[in-house]
Scaffold this active site. Structure first.
Site, PDB file in Angstrom:
ATOM      1  N   ARG A   1      -0.251  -0.544  -2.055  1.00 34.74           N
ATOM      2  CA  ARG A   1       0.263  -0.172  -0.726  1.00 34.74           C
ATOM      3  C   ARG A   1      -0.229   1.203  -0.294  1.00 34.74           C
ATOM      4  O   ARG A   1       0.042   1.658   0.805  1.00 34.74           O
ATOM      5  CB  ARG A   1       1.791  -0.134  -0.737  1.00 34.74           C
ATOM      6  CG  ARG A   1       2.439  -1.472  -0.924  1.00 34.74           C
ATOM      7  CD  ARG A   1       3.937  -1.365  -0.740  1.00 34.74           C
ATOM      8  NE  ARG A   1       4.593  -2.435  -1.451  1.00 34.74           N
ATOM      9  CZ  ARG A   1       4.827  -3.647  -0.938  1.00 34.74           C
ATOM     10  NH1 ARG A   1       4.481  -3.913   0.300  1.00 34.74           N
ATOM     11  NH2 ARG A   1       5.416  -4.575  -1.663  1.00 34.74           N
TER      12      ARG A   1
ATOM     13  N   GLU B   1       0.557   4.189  13.958  1.00 36.16           N
ATOM     14  CA  GLU B   1       1.079   3.295  12.909  1.00 36.16           C
ATOM     15  C   GLU B   1       2.334   3.896  12.291  1.00 36.16           C
ATOM     16  O   GLU B   1       2.407   5.104  12.075  1.00 36.16           O
ATOM     17  CB  GLU B   1       0.003   3.081  11.838  1.00 36.16           C
ATOM     18  CG  GLU B   1       0.463   2.141  10.732  1.00 36.16           C
ATOM     19  CD  GLU B   1      -0.698   1.597   9.906  1.00 36.16           C
ATOM     20  OE1 GLU B   1      -1.682   1.101  10.503  1.00 36.16           O
ATOM     21  OE2 GLU B   1      -0.619   1.678   8.666  1.00 36.16           O
TER      22      GLU B   1
ATOM     23  N   ALA C   1       2.516  -5.806   5.610  1.00 35.21           N
ATOM     24  CA  ALA C   1       1.531  -5.950   4.533  1.00 35.21           C
ATOM     25  C   ALA C   1       0.090  -6.024   5.053  1.00 35.21           C
ATOM     26  O   ALA C   1      -0.851  -5.670   4.329  1.00 35.21           O
ATOM     27  CB  ALA C   1       1.848  -7.189   3.703  1.00 35.21           C
TER      28      ALA C   1
ATOM     29  N   ARG D   1      16.119  -8.018   3.827  1.00 36.24           N
ATOM     30  CA  ARG D   1      15.071  -7.860   2.823  1.00 36.24           C
ATOM     31  C   ARG D   1      15.120  -6.461   2.179  1.00 36.24           C
ATOM     32  O   ARG D   1      15.230  -5.456   2.897  1.00 36.24           O
ATOM     33  CB  ARG D   1      13.701  -8.137   3.475  1.00 36.24           C
ATOM     34  CG  ARG D   1      12.896  -6.948   3.909  1.00 36.24           C
ATOM     35  CD  ARG D   1      11.594  -7.325   4.583  1.00 36.24           C
ATOM     36  NE  ARG D   1      10.458  -7.130   3.715  1.00 36.24           N
ATOM     37  CZ  ARG D   1       9.297  -6.601   4.106  1.00 36.24           C
ATOM     38  NH1 ARG D   1       9.122  -6.236   5.371  1.00 36.24           N
ATOM     39  NH2 ARG D   1       8.330  -6.445   3.260  1.00 36.24           N
TER      40      ARG D   1
ATOM     41  N   PRO E   1       4.439  -8.949   9.790  1.00 36.17           N
ATOM     42  CA  PRO E   1       5.095  -9.942   8.953  1.00 36.17           C
ATOM     43  C   PRO E   1       6.299  -9.418   8.175  1.00 36.17           C
ATOM     44  O   PRO E   1       6.277  -8.303   7.665  1.00 36.17           O
ATOM     45  CB  PRO E   1       3.992 -10.397   7.986  1.00 36.17           C
ATOM     46  CG  PRO E   1       2.958  -9.334   8.046  1.00 36.17           C
ATOM     47  CD  PRO E   1       3.031  -8.768   9.430  1.00 36.17           C
ATOM     48  N   ASN E   2       7.316 -10.238   8.151  1.00 37.99           N
ATOM     49  CA  ASN E   2       8.560 -10.017   7.395  1.00 37.99           C
ATOM     50  C   ASN E   2       9.464  -8.933   7.969  1.00 37.99           C
ATOM     51  O   ASN E   2      10.557  -8.711   7.456  1.00 37.99           O
ATOM     52  CB  ASN E   2       8.253  -9.713   5.915  1.00 37.99           C
ATOM     53  CG  ASN E   2       7.539 -10.854   5.250  1.00 37.99           C
ATOM     54  OD1 ASN E   2       8.012 -11.988   5.346  1.00 37.99           O
ATOM     55  ND2 ASN E   2       6.403 -10.607   4.612  1.00 37.99           N
TER      56      ASN E   2
ATOM     57  N   ASN F   1       3.827  -1.434  13.340  1.00 38.66           N
ATOM     58  CA  ASN F   1       4.080  -1.515  11.906  1.00 38.66           C
ATOM     59  C   ASN F   1       3.451  -2.830  11.472  1.00 38.66           C
ATOM     60  O   ASN F   1       4.050  -3.898  11.647  1.00 38.66           O
ATOM     61  CB  ASN F   1       5.583  -1.502  11.604  1.00 38.66           C
ATOM     62  CG  ASN F   1       5.844  -1.545  10.106  1.00 38.66           C
ATOM     63  OD1 ASN F   1       4.945  -1.842   9.319  1.00 38.66           O
ATOM     64  ND2 ASN F   1       7.073  -1.270   9.702  1.00 38.66           N
TER      65      ASN F   1
ATOM     66  N   TYR G   1      14.082  -0.667   2.717  1.00 34.36           N
ATOM     67  CA  TYR G   1      13.888  -0.704   4.172  1.00 34.36           C
ATOM     68  C   TYR G   1      15.145  -0.410   4.993  1.00 34.36           C
ATOM     69  O   TYR G   1      15.081  -0.356   6.216  1.00 34.36           O
ATOM     70  CB  TYR G   1      13.307  -2.066   4.580  1.00 34.36           C
ATOM     71  CG  TYR G   1      11.972  -2.342   3.921  1.00 34.36           C
ATOM     72  CD1 TYR G   1      10.878  -1.504   4.164  1.00 34.36           C
ATOM     73  CD2 TYR G   1      11.792  -3.405   3.049  1.00 34.36           C
ATOM     74  CE1 TYR G   1       9.653  -1.736   3.557  1.00 34.36           C
ATOM     75  CE2 TYR G   1      10.562  -3.649   2.443  1.00 34.36           C
ATOM     76  CZ  TYR G   1       9.505  -2.817   2.697  1.00 34.36           C
ATOM     77  OH  TYR G   1       8.291  -3.038   2.103  1.00 34.36           O
TER      78      TYR G   1
ATOM     79  N   ARG H   1       4.617   4.312  -3.320  1.00 36.72           N
ATOM     80  CA  ARG H   1       4.970   2.971  -3.780  1.00 36.72           C
ATOM     81  C   ARG H   1       3.836   2.400  -4.641  1.00 36.72           C
ATOM     82  O   ARG H   1       3.060   3.136  -5.208  1.00 36.72           O
ATOM     83  CB  ARG H   1       5.288   2.094  -2.570  1.00 36.72           C
ATOM     84  CG  ARG H   1       6.499   2.639  -1.776  1.00 36.72           C
ATOM     85  CD  ARG H   1       6.954   1.684  -0.716  1.00 36.72           C
ATOM     86  NE  ARG H   1       7.372   0.407  -1.304  1.00 36.72           N
ATOM     87  CZ  ARG H   1       7.550  -0.714  -0.591  1.00 36.72           C
ATOM     88  NH1 ARG H   1       7.341  -0.695   0.717  1.00 36.72           N
ATOM     89  NH2 ARG H   1       7.923  -1.832  -1.189  1.00 36.72           N
TER      90      ARG H   1
ATOM     91  N   HIS I   1       5.407   3.176   9.176  1.00 36.19           N
ATOM     92  CA  HIS I   1       5.974   2.418   8.060  1.00 36.19           C
ATOM     93  C   HIS I   1       7.353   2.967   7.769  1.00 36.19           C
ATOM     94  O   HIS I   1       7.539   4.191   7.743  1.00 36.19           O
ATOM     95  CB  HIS I   1       5.107   2.555   6.802  1.00 36.19           C
ATOM     96  CG  HIS I   1       3.763   1.938   6.991  1.00 36.19           C
ATOM     97  ND1 HIS I   1       3.550   0.589   6.896  1.00 36.19           N
ATOM     98  CD2 HIS I   1       2.571   2.486   7.334  1.00 36.19           C
ATOM     99  CE1 HIS I   1       2.284   0.336   7.168  1.00 36.19           C
ATOM    100  NE2 HIS I   1       1.664   1.463   7.437  1.00 36.19           N
TER     101      HIS I   1
END
Ligand code: DQA
Length: 146
Positions: free
Chosen positions: A109, A96, A75, A18, A10-11, A72, A23, A105, A98
């Site tokens: 998270r 995985e 969230a 964003r 998502p996102n 990835n 990012y 953070r 990120h």
């Protein structure tokens, strides 16, 4: 040729717009183009989804189709037991990644539920993390190294 599926959750379709300070300014399409240019010795397939169940389905459908997955989960990493279960249900190495370092953070998270089903996790190196993850699949997982 080995087949690698790259799943973005998502996102991540909003990369480039964003929270650029976190990012970076590359779009997801920019990142995918970099990966295609860099890796000529594997076939890369891309999927981006904002819906948990669709990501779960995509992982389940990977059986027999792909040799490795880079994910990835966005969230969902922090709470999706459904995605964790999907990763654990398939006999395909999953790594995985990120973009940001989730460990420096916000408190919420700092834990990845989904990474608990993965071979490993790469966090904090921006888009370069995808390159690292693909290299790990090629050199470690596909090479049969332990
Ligand atoms: C992210 C980190 C997550 O906490 C966040 O929800 C994202 C992006 C990363 O790539 O750094 O969507 O997965």
């Amino acid at each position: 040729m080995k087949k690698i599926l790259i799943i973005n959750g998502p996102n991540l379709n909003l990369l480039g717009v964003r929270e650029k300070e976190i990012y970076g300014s590359l779009t997801l399409n920019d990142i995918n183009k970099i990966l295609i240019k860099k890796f000529k010795n594997v076939s890369l397939y891309f999927y981006q989804g904002n819906i948990e169940g669709e990501i779960v389905s995509k992982i389940g459908e990977s059986i027999g189709k792909y040799d490795g997955i880079v994910i990835n989960p966005g969230a969902y990493s922090h709470y999706s037991i459904a995605i964790l279960d999907a990763i654990r249900s398939i006999d395909i190495p999953v790594i995985e990644i990120h973009l940001s370092n989730i460990y420096n953070r916000e408190e919420y998270r700092r834990k990845s539920v989904t990474a608990q089903g993965c071979k490993g996790i790469i966090s904090g190196f921006g888009y370069y993390g995808y390159i690292m993850a693909i290299n790990a699949l090629i050199n470690k997982c596909f090479g049969g190294e332990r």
